[in-house]
Structure formats: structure tokens, C-alpha cells
Write a protein that holds these residues in place. Structure first.
Motif, PDB file in Angstrom:
ATOM      1  N   PRO A   2      34.208  48.617  35.407  1.00  0.00           N
ATOM      2  CA  PRO A   2      34.892  47.569  34.676  1.00  0.00           C
ATOM      3  C   PRO A   2      34.010  46.840  33.688  1.00  0.00           C
ATOM      4  CG  PRO A   2      34.201  46.720  36.755  1.00  0.00           C
ATOM      5  CD  PRO A   2      33.671  48.132  36.657  1.00  0.00           C
ATOM      6  N   PHE A   4      34.428  43.118  30.980  1.00  0.00           N
ATOM      7  CA  PHE A   4      35.354  42.124  30.444  1.00  0.00           C
ATOM      8  C   PHE A   4      34.652  41.080  29.626  1.00  0.00           C
ATOM      9  CE2 PHE A   4      39.642  41.534  30.597  1.00  0.00           C
ATOM     10  CZ  PHE A   4      39.975  40.212  30.634  1.00  0.00           C
ATOM     11  N   SER A 121      37.910  51.684  31.213  1.00  0.00           N
ATOM     12  CA  SER A 121      37.381  50.349  31.471  1.00  0.00           C
ATOM     13  C   SER A 121      36.487  49.875  30.320  1.00  0.00           C
ATOM     14  CB  SER A 121      36.654  50.320  32.809  1.00  0.00           C
ATOM     15  OG  SER A 121      36.512  48.993  33.259  1.00  0.00           O
ATOM     16  N   PRO A 147      39.983  45.816  30.381  1.00  0.00           N
ATOM     17  CA  PRO A 147      40.323  44.399  30.303  1.00  0.00           C
ATOM     18  C   PRO A 147      39.936  43.797  28.956  1.00  0.00           C
ATOM     19  CG  PRO A 147      38.311  44.684  31.552  1.00  0.00           C
ATOM     20  CD  PRO A 147      38.722  46.046  31.075  1.00  0.00           C
ATOM     21  N   THR A 155      37.979  39.723  36.482  1.00  0.00           N
ATOM     22  CA  THR A 155      37.530  40.994  37.038  1.00  0.00           C
ATOM     23  C   THR A 155      36.624  40.712  38.231  1.00  0.00           C
ATOM     24  OG1 THR A 155      35.419  41.318  35.915  1.00  0.00           O
ATOM     25  CG2 THR A 155      37.410  41.832  34.660  1.00  0.00           C
ATOM     26  N   VAL A 197      40.188  44.965  38.013  1.00  0.00           N
ATOM     27  CA  VAL A 197      40.612  44.227  36.827  1.00  0.00           C
ATOM     28  C   VAL A 197      42.012  43.664  37.038  1.00  0.00           C
ATOM     29  CG1 VAL A 197      41.231  44.453  34.381  1.00  0.00           C
ATOM     30  CG2 VAL A 197      39.196  45.611  35.265  1.00  0.00           C
ATOM     31  N   HIS A 222      41.464  51.364  40.170  1.00  0.00           N
ATOM     32  CA  HIS A 222      40.622  51.271  38.974  1.00  0.00           C
ATOM     33  C   HIS A 222      39.648  52.445  38.909  1.00  0.00           C
ATOM     34  CE1 HIS A 222      38.772  49.098  35.614  1.00  0.00           C
ATOM     35  NE2 HIS A 222      37.616  49.543  36.091  1.00  0.00           N
TER      36      HIS A 222
END
Length: 269
Positions: A2, A4, A121, A147, A155, A197, A222
Motif C-alpha cells: 500500500p 497513500f 497500490s 489509495p 491505510t 486501504v 489487498h
């Protein structure tokens, strides 16, 4: 995988990170990949591509090895797929985005055609930002669990990003307008059962700036989204759209292949 950046217009209280039950469900990722074999015959009925180049960007702390299954599937659908070729993705450190831009230019020069960008991601952040800077070279963008529309606290891995990259998320967000969609057809594939996320952070609303923007919901984790058969079908469907000055872009339609309509939740529910 992930990543963000903070959206200054979002209220963190309204978009918390996924809770422990969803985070625990991330353990199902191997079973999602295991579903590829029984689904292979159906996956081969997805639209066939026209041979153009597709660059696939991995998620945070991941490398090209993690995108091999998706890339081999896209190869089978008649695409020329490339990894990003920069080892582990530890964030946009010095030289990373410049190297990615060079790769896009080289791919276009080699083929004579625009390229499509797919990002998982954090990789989706790269894909979106590259398309904003190089819209004349990019055909479309597809992201998986990326995200871009909420605060970094939505996240469960923003601290991992800061540790891996050595950078402050809040400081870096000042350089980008992540919620803004690229000026090319852009698809965000997301899951309400994403344990890393917050799913609302991956939802893009169509705007006058780019009406060719859409969201596709799948049932996936995810960590398994880039290995999930329903996500693969959606990616192939979006990449397989006809392209040209006289072609009208069409939004995703839930496939009527037996069983597949069940794996894409009704967007009007």
C-alpha cells in the motif's frame, strides 16, 4: 503493497483505516491466486488485446516478481507486458520517477504506439502521476487497490512507507494532487474487503476534467488483488477497449459469462 498521500480536503474521521477483522482477512491472498487455475478457461474469454505495450508497477516494498502472474496472463491476451525494472518499490526516491518516465518514452519509441499503465497500490500512484505528465504517450491507466482519495491515516501501512522510503507522506503530498484523475481513461479497481486501504480512498468520481474515469468493485484482499481472477478479467477488459480518434470510450459492464456477474458487486446496490 500500500501507499497513500494525504488529501487535504478529506476528513480523517470519516475514512478510518480498515479494522483488525479485515486486516486478518488478508491471509486469504494465497487462495485468491489458487483460484486462477480453475478460472483459467473463463479468463481466456476476456477481450483479446491488440498487442500494445503495458507497463505494470508493483506495490510498496514489492518488486517485479509479484506482478509476474498478472503480466503472464496479460501476455496470454496478446499484450506486450513489462515490469517496472527498478527492483523493490521503496517509494519515489530520487531518480525513480525519472527512470519511469524514460521507460514510458522508450516503450513508445520501440512500438510506435501509446502504452497503458497498470499499478498495484503504490504502483497505481506512479501510473496516475505518469499519465498526468505524459498524457500524449499513455493510452489508459488501471489501478488495483490504489489509495488516492483520502487521508494517509486511512491505510494500515503509511508508517511502513515512511520507514521504507525515509520520507514524510505529509511533506510529499504538497508536490502532487493525487485525487485528480489523469486526462486519459482511468479505472480504479477496489475492494470493500481490502484490509490495508480504506476502500473509499480508491473511489474516483467522474469529473468534467475527465469523464472517462470509473471504479470497479471486486471481492478481494489487498495483497491478493493483483492475483485475483476477477481483478485480472477487469484489467484485461479495460485494456482491450478499442482505441482511436473515432472510438467512443465505454464504461465497464459486468460480464454475463456464467458466474462472472456474481463476482462483481452491483454498483447500484
Amino acid at each position: 503493497m500500500p501507499f497513500f498521500f494525504r488529501n487535504k480536503e478529506a476528513d480523517p474521521a470519516h475514512m478510518p483505516a480498515p479494522g483488525l477483522p479485515l486486516l486478518a482477512l488478508e491471509l486469504r491472498a494465497p487462495w485468491e491466486f489458487g483460484a486462477v487455475l480453475p478460472a483459467w478457461a473463463v479468463l481466456q474469454r476476456a477481450p483479446r488485446g491488440d498487442g500494445h505495450t503495458v507497463i505494470v508497477f508493483p506495490g510498496l516494498t514489492a518488486g517485479d516478481t509479484t506482478t509476474v502472474p498478472l503480466r503472464r496472463y496479460l501476455d496470454s491476451r496478446n499484450y506486450n507486458t513489462l515490469g517496472w525494472g527498478q527492483g523493490l518499490n521503496l517509494g519515489p526516491r530520487d531518480g525513480v520517477l525519472e527512470a519511469a518516465k524514460r521507460q514510458v518514452h522508450q516503450a513508445v519509441e520501440a512500438s510506435g504506439n501509446k502504452v497503458s499503465l497498470v499499478g498495484w497500490s503504490l504502483g497505481g500512484i506512479y501510473a496516475r502521476e505518469l499519465a498526468k505528465e505524459l498524457p500524449d504517450l499513455v493510452r489508459c491507466v488501471v489501478t488495483l487497490g490504489t489509495p488516492f482519495a483520502g487521508p494517509h491515516t486511512s491505510t494500515n501501512a503509511w508508517r511502513i512507507y515512511q520507514f521504507a522510503s525515509g520520507r514524510s507522506i505529509e511533506r510529499e503530498t504538497e508536490n502532487y494532487n493525487l485525487p485528480e484523475a489523469p486526462p486519459v481513461p482511468t479505472t480504479s479497481i477496489y475492494s470493500r474487503t481490502d484490509g490495508v486501504v480504506a476502500w473509499r480512498g480508491s473511489v474516483q468520481a467522474p469529473t468534467d476534467h475527465n469523464p472517462h474515469t470509473e471504479n470497479i468493485e471486486v471481492v478481494a484482499s489487498h495483497f491478493g488483488m493483483g492475483l485475483n481472477p476477477s481483478a485480472w478479467w477487469a484489467v484485461a477488459d479495460r485494456l482491450g477497449q478499442p482505441h482511436g480518434p473515432d472510438v467512443v470510450w465505454q464504461p465497464f459492464r459486468r460480464p454475463m459469462v456464467r458466474g462472472l456477474h456474481l463476482v462483481y458487486p452491483d454498483p447500484q446496490r
